[in-house]
Design a protein around this motif. Sequence first.
Motif, PDB file in Angstrom:
ATOM      1  N   VAL A 110     -12.217  -3.548   4.323  1.00 23.29           N
ATOM      2  CA  VAL A 110     -10.925  -2.669   5.084  1.00 23.29           C
ATOM      3  C   VAL A 110     -10.730  -1.460   5.572  1.00 23.29           C
TER       4      VAL A 110
ATOM      5  N   THR B  31      -7.111  -5.021  -1.583  1.00 23.25           N
ATOM      6  CA  THR B  31      -7.240  -4.791  -0.110  1.00 23.25           C
ATOM      7  C   THR B  31      -5.984  -4.015   0.384  1.00 23.25           C
TER       8      THR B  31
ATOM      9  N   SER C  37     -13.472  -6.597  -0.405  1.00 22.91           N
ATOM     10  CA  SER C  37     -11.947  -6.055  -0.434  1.00 22.91           C
ATOM     11  C   SER C  37     -12.326  -4.286   0.004  1.00 22.91           C
TER      12      SER C  37
END
Length: 199
Positions: free
Chosen positions: A188, A117, A185
């Motif tokens: 974002v 991330t 992940s």
Amino acid sequence: MTMVLLTALGVGGATVVGALIGFIFRKLSHRFSDIVLSFAAGVMMAAAVLGLIIPAIDQSEHLGKLAFAPAMFGFLLGMAFLLLLDKFVPHLHMDCDEPEGLRCQLGQSAMMMLAVTLHNIPEGMAVGVMLAGIGAGNAVTTLAGALTLSLGIAIQNFPEGAIISLPLRSRGMCKHRAFAMGALSGIVEPVAAIVTMLL
């Protein structure tokens, strides 16, 4: 705005598609993983240089011999930002037992997801900057350039989803949860793209 959302979701969605590999396989060979990750790194390097650094230098041609300076400053600032995140956000890299960042009570799976991330935030920002350039009518930033950069990031995002889901599957996690961790992940990126574009 529709194009912005579709592009941002497509870039993040590639990570989700990569996470599906955890549904199909429990483990891939080390050699195959190395080849896929190296391919992803090459694609990202090309996307960064051709889609971001060179256009940034082109936009500063009026500075003459110092045309490189804004791009270099931005590059160093970006490195500092990522190093700062790496220092403070708790995360765990693949094949490592010791977590990095601030101490916390998160499990290994969550920290591994945070490692990827961290890397996805600047990728989303890069897409947001390109799309903002198009929206502002910047002559150097073209739709083709933005789409090429987005495609390059999406291609290298595919193995990133697998990087999370496969190790979790090999450690015994159920395939649905391993997929969810890989998919999360990637969420974002569209968020970072839209926030950057608005800024």
